[in-house]
Design an enzyme around this catalytic site. Sequence first.
Site: not given
Length: 400
Positions: A214-217, A280
């Site tokens: 995943s990502n920090p969005s 994101a």
Amino acid sequence: MLSGKRIVLGVTGGIAAYKAAFLLRAFQKAEAQVRVTMTPSALQFVGSDTFSSLSRHAVAVDIFPGNQSDKNQWTRHISWGEWADLFVIAPCTANTMAKIAGGFSDNMLTATVLSARCPLLVCPTMDGEMYRSAAVKRNLATLRGDGIHILEPEAGYLASGLEGRGRLPETEMILEECRAILEEQQLRGLLSGKKVVVTAGPTREFIDPVRFISNPSSGKMGFAMAEAARTMGGEVTVIHGPVHIPKPGGVDTIEIVSTDELFEQVKAHADADVIIMAAAVADFTPESPAEQKIKKNDDASSLKLSRTPDILSWLGHHKREGQTLIGFAMETENMVEYAQKKRESKKADWIAANSIADHNSGFGTDTNTVTLLGENVRQDFSGTKKDVARQLLDRIFNTG
């Protein structure tokens, strides 16, 4: 933005009531007209003569005042509610906030709230742990759901001597919020009757039942775009991944987790007039997710990945006539060059590009600096994410 505007200033019974006098003067210096309404409890902190002298207008406190010389005083909440361009309650106690949430009108201030036909900005202030209480949280959610603007209190030293959240924000911060709200009013109608789809937040691609790519969005920018589109009159649907921030009020929301789930929902809503791809999206997904948790002593030391669907590209190549497609691009280098190539290759009308290298921009921040790219257009915007969202949509739909 404040010059010539008619503002009703509400003052409730908190220790910060004295600060409302400074706010009144700031409004006047900005050339706004101000009238003041106070709750009876506010008089325990500041006398009405202070505000009547500064505003050069009688202060409204009681629905049925003792002085009956003016037989129209009891209808003042109606006339003021129609007169105002903006209603600001600063400070607003937990008690008054609860009354507004419940629709009570037992004094002139709360009666004027019900009569107002203008935006309402509430600036909550309270001491101790009151702001964290379940009742206050419920009332805040109700107010937001009703379309009322909330300016969060600041943290710091409180009247009780405790440290906590509950201080009235500085005057300039309140003025800035007022300007933003009035700017929103000017933008109303730009998307009237339009169906708007906004994607927000991250997607998750599971490696095993407990791990994922995943990502920090945080979803803040996407939610800000949704709020701005709603303010402009759009019928907004937000498709969002896992987030931990309050969802915008007045919009439909659909929760997803994976990129495939997002793609399916986007295709189901692809007939929208405006699509804003602010999510994101994970570019890769494990080819064979494990059904059980992978142990540290397992032999596997590599992870085979495959590409996820390119949703923006699919939308661009299936874009119908009259539809507006807006994408977002987060880059670490050569931001404008890469974003422009993305816009052209994916056939998007607009790309909003920002750099993760700036600590005041990108994932998780409340502010953003964005470069908007269109056909022969390049324009920079910066500010809070809410401000940037309004600026982007204003540029796209107000000036083409």
